[in-house]
Scaffold this active site. Structure first.
Site, PDB file in Angstrom:
ATOM      1  N   ASP A 181       0.790  -1.229   0.000  1.00 39.30           N
ATOM      2  CA  ASP A 181       0.000   0.000   0.000  1.00 39.30           C
ATOM      3  C   ASP A 181       0.822   1.279   0.000  1.00 39.30           C
ATOM      4  O   ASP A 181       0.371   2.325   0.446  1.00 39.30           O
ATOM      5  CB  ASP A 181      -0.904  -0.006   1.246  1.00 39.30           C
ATOM      6  CG  ASP A 181      -0.116  -0.290   2.522  1.00 39.30           C
ATOM      7  OD1 ASP A 181       1.098  -0.069   2.522  1.00 39.30           O
ATOM      8  OD2 ASP A 181      -0.737  -0.738   3.513  1.00 39.30           O
ATOM      9  N   ARG A 226       2.420   7.654  10.663  1.00 34.44           N
ATOM     10  CA  ARG A 226       2.103   9.081  10.590  1.00 34.44           C
ATOM     11  C   ARG A 226       1.011   9.480  11.576  1.00 34.44           C
ATOM     12  O   ARG A 226       1.058  10.534  12.187  1.00 34.44           O
ATOM     13  CB  ARG A 226       1.581   9.429   9.190  1.00 34.44           C
ATOM     14  CG  ARG A 226       2.639   9.700   8.191  1.00 34.44           C
ATOM     15  CD  ARG A 226       2.037  10.435   6.988  1.00 34.44           C
ATOM     16  NE  ARG A 226       3.030  10.522   5.936  1.00 34.44           N
ATOM     17  CZ  ARG A 226       3.307   9.531   5.101  1.00 34.44           C
ATOM     18  NH1 ARG A 226       2.643   8.397   5.172  1.00 34.44           N
ATOM     19  NH2 ARG A 226       4.229   9.667   4.183  1.00 34.44           N
ATOM     20  N   GLU A 264      -0.262  -9.042  -1.276  1.00 38.66           N
ATOM     21  CA  GLU A 264      -0.881  -8.502  -0.050  1.00 38.66           C
ATOM     22  C   GLU A 264      -2.069  -7.594  -0.405  1.00 38.66           C
ATOM     23  O   GLU A 264      -2.157  -6.438  -0.005  1.00 38.66           O
ATOM     24  CB  GLU A 264       0.108  -7.748   0.830  1.00 38.66           C
ATOM     25  CG  GLU A 264      -0.387  -7.566   2.274  1.00 38.66           C
ATOM     26  CD  GLU A 264       0.585  -6.757   3.136  1.00 38.66           C
ATOM     27  OE1 GLU A 264       0.789  -5.575   2.858  1.00 38.66           O
ATOM     28  OE2 GLU A 264       1.131  -7.330   4.092  1.00 38.66           O
ATOM     29  N   HIS A 272      13.011   4.248  14.117  1.00 36.09           N
ATOM     30  CA  HIS A 272      12.814   4.642  12.723  1.00 36.09           C
ATOM     31  C   HIS A 272      13.485   5.995  12.508  1.00 36.09           C
ATOM     32  O   HIS A 272      13.408   6.868  13.382  1.00 36.09           O
ATOM     33  CB  HIS A 272      11.296   4.740  12.464  1.00 36.09           C
ATOM     34  CG  HIS A 272      10.945   4.710  11.012  1.00 36.09           C
ATOM     35  ND1 HIS A 272      10.973   5.829  10.229  1.00 36.09           N
ATOM     36  CD2 HIS A 272      10.575   3.692  10.198  1.00 36.09           C
ATOM     37  CE1 HIS A 272      10.626   5.505   8.991  1.00 36.09           C
ATOM     38  NE2 HIS A 272      10.369   4.204   8.949  1.00 36.09           N
ATOM     39  N   HIS A 283       6.370   4.191  13.897  1.00 34.80           N
ATOM     40  CA  HIS A 283       6.688   5.072  12.762  1.00 34.80           C
ATOM     41  C   HIS A 283       5.451   5.600  12.051  1.00 34.80           C
ATOM     42  O   HIS A 283       5.546   6.336  11.072  1.00 34.80           O
ATOM     43  CB  HIS A 283       7.552   4.325  11.737  1.00 34.80           C
ATOM     44  CG  HIS A 283       6.782   3.290  10.954  1.00 34.80           C
ATOM     45  ND1 HIS A 283       6.306   3.524   9.695  1.00 34.80           N
ATOM     46  CD2 HIS A 283       6.383   2.051  11.279  1.00 34.80           C
ATOM     47  CE1 HIS A 283       5.646   2.450   9.265  1.00 34.80           C
ATOM     48  NE2 HIS A 283       5.681   1.543  10.204  1.00 34.80           N
TER      49      HIS A 283
HETATM   50  N1  UDP Z   1      12.070  -4.224  10.756  1.00 39.45           N
HETATM   51  C1  UDP Z   1      13.446  -4.331  10.590  1.00 39.45           C
HETATM   52  N2  UDP Z   1      14.263  -3.591  11.421  1.00 39.45           N
HETATM   53  C2  UDP Z   1      13.781  -2.763  12.389  1.00 39.45           C
HETATM   54  C3  UDP Z   1      12.366  -2.660  12.539  1.00 39.45           C
HETATM   55  C4  UDP Z   1      11.542  -3.404  11.701  1.00 39.45           C
HETATM   56  O1  UDP Z   1      13.929  -5.070   9.731  1.00 39.45           O
HETATM   57  O2  UDP Z   1      14.590  -2.125  13.099  1.00 39.45           O
HETATM   58  C5  UDP Z   1      11.200  -4.992   9.848  1.00 39.45           C
HETATM   59  C6  UDP Z   1      10.129  -5.810  10.520  1.00 39.45           C
HETATM   60  O3  UDP Z   1      10.601  -7.104  10.802  1.00 39.45           O
HETATM   61  C7  UDP Z   1       8.991  -5.823   9.503  1.00 39.45           C
HETATM   62  C8  UDP Z   1       9.213  -4.561   8.707  1.00 39.45           C
HETATM   63  O4  UDP Z   1      10.492  -4.073   9.052  1.00 39.45           O
HETATM   64  O5  UDP Z   1       9.091  -6.924   8.614  1.00 39.45           O
HETATM   65  C9  UDP Z   1       8.155  -3.561   9.069  1.00 39.45           C
HETATM   66  O6  UDP Z   1       8.467  -2.341   8.518  1.00 39.45           O
HETATM   67  P1  UDP Z   1       7.755  -1.010   9.000  1.00 39.45           P
HETATM   68  O7  UDP Z   1       7.311  -1.156  10.415  1.00 39.45           O
HETATM   69  O8  UDP Z   1       8.693   0.100   8.648  1.00 39.45           O
HETATM   70  O9  UDP Z   1       6.530  -0.869   7.998  1.00 39.45           O
HETATM   71  P2  UDP Z   1       5.038  -1.419   7.999  1.00 39.45           P
HETATM   72  O10 UDP Z   1       5.108  -2.899   8.112  1.00 39.45           O
HETATM   73  O11 UDP Z   1       4.299  -0.758   9.127  1.00 39.45           O
HETATM   74  O12 UDP Z   1       4.523  -0.988   6.667  1.00 39.45           O
END
Ligand code: UDP
Length: 376
Positions: A98, A217, A120, A247, A215
């Protein structure tokens, strides 16, 4: 006979984590030609994943600009990806999730009448401002996509409610579980990949480790301040350690600096690369997050996950009992965490390994369906 040409487009850390198993599986098949294009919407975090997954992108648009607005980012993505599609002339474009990259990739493909496969697909919160702008990004991909890879039945049902042709919806599981399994297997073979965590493991040996990421918004501002205050209260307990890979968004660090200063009880560290983060999940007693991906990974490892959001497009973790929505109220976060630390029955009820998001074989299913569709 020339092989069908598949172009896989992505730009952020979570997209890279969820797409590298698909790229590897498609490439290993040998019956399709796979090219990758990264937009580098999030440069540093993306590169960490590319390195560990051994992925060298064929095209790198390097579109990251500090403080870029959504309008400018989207405009640059659309024109940049349009030019890539004109040069590459793929038979199918694969996007994930997304992000602005996924939405612009789908649009650019649609303008050229190139079929889109959406990995997804079907996650919905029902509120166009939560998460913002992701809820609308993913909804905009739905009418365009030729193949919808829904991670769960719930996601497939959401697509059917939007009148998407059921024949084009495939329930595959979420590829994040494939990435998690692949990474844990690699760490088992090459412990050095996650050895940077050993000093931390040593330091928190006798404590309950709370692993934190934030992280979103929607949580910037007051929400972030409340989260920071809650962390200070949690970390004040002798029996608790807080590990917080932060982040790089300044909306996170700025508030944490202001509220927490250099509080030595909270281990604030740079974002971890994926193997180190997986090892941190393994080490954690519980997880506090507003991340989408982490909500999916924690249940697979049997780690209770408290989600700092009011709604989630991933209700499967809540239904399975391993995830709970706690919002961003300071007292609520503190009391939920203290309950899980002090009440063994409450902890045991959540700490059961579940895989509501997939069995680790999503990429095989996805690759098979893409290859079939390309053969026509
Ligand atoms: N993740 C990582 N290192 C970190 C924090 C998270 O590799 O320090 C990984 C986590 O395992 C997950 C992904 O990043 O698979 C999630 O990314 P994020 O939270 O940025 O985005 P979202 O999933 O909310 O879109």
């Amino acid at each position: 006979m020339t092989k069908p040409r598949i172009l896989v487009v992505f730009g952020t850390r979570p997209e890279a984590i969820k797409l590298f198993p698909v790229v590897r599986t498609l490439t290993d098949r040998g019956d399709v030609s796979v090219r990758t294009c990264v937009t580098a919407q999030h440069r540093g975090l993306l590169d960490q994943v590319l390195e560990i997954a051994g992925l060298v992108p064929d095209i790198d648009l390097d579109l990251m600009e500090p403080g870029q607005t959504l309008d400018r980012l989207t405009a640059r993505l659309l024109t940049g990806l349009g030019a890539v599609l004109d040069a590459e002339r793929p038979d199918m474009v694969v996007v994930q999730g997304d992000t602005a990259t996924a939405m612009a990739g789908a649009m650019a493909a649609y303008y050229r009448k190139v079929p889109v496969a959406h990995v997804e697909a079907g996650l919905r919160s029902g509120d166009i401002y939560h998460p913002w702008p992701e809820e609308v990004n993913r909804r905009m991909i739905a009418p365009i996509a030729a193949l919808h890879f829904a991670p769960t039945d719930t996601a497939a049902e959401a697509l059917r409610r939007e009148a998407i042709d059921p024949a084009r919806i495939h329930v595959t599981g979420n590829t994040v579980i494939d990435a998690l399994h692949w990474t844990r297997d690699r760490i088992a073979r090459e412990p050095a990949l996650a050895s940077g965590l050993l000093p931390i493991a040593d330091r928190v040996r006798d404590k309950r480790l709370v692993l934190v990421t934030t992280h979103r918004r929607e949580n910037f501002g007051d929400g972030m301040t409340a989260i920071a205050r809650a962390l200070a209260r949690i970390a004040a307990r002798e029996d608790v350690a807080v590990l917080f890979p932060m982040h790089p968004n300044p909306n996170v660090g700025g508030v944490m600096d202001a509220v927490l200063g250099d509080n030595p009880r909270i281990l604030r560290i740079d974002p971890l690369d994926y193997p180190h983060f997986v090892a941190a999940l393994d080490l954690a007693h519980l997880v506090l997050t507003d991340s989408g991906g982490v909500q999916e990974e924690a249940p697979a490892l049997g780690k209770p996950v408290l989600v700092m959001r009011e709604t989630t497009e991933r209700p499967e973790g809540v239904a399975a009992g391993t995830a709970r929505l706690v919002g961003t109220d300071e007292d609520r976060i503190v009391s939920e965490i203290f309950t899980l630390i002090d009440d063994h029955a409450a902890y045991a009820a959540m700490a059961r390994a579940h895989n509501p998001f997939g069995d680790g074989h999503a990429s095989n299913r996805i690759a098979e369906i893409i290859a079939d569709a390309c053969r026509g």
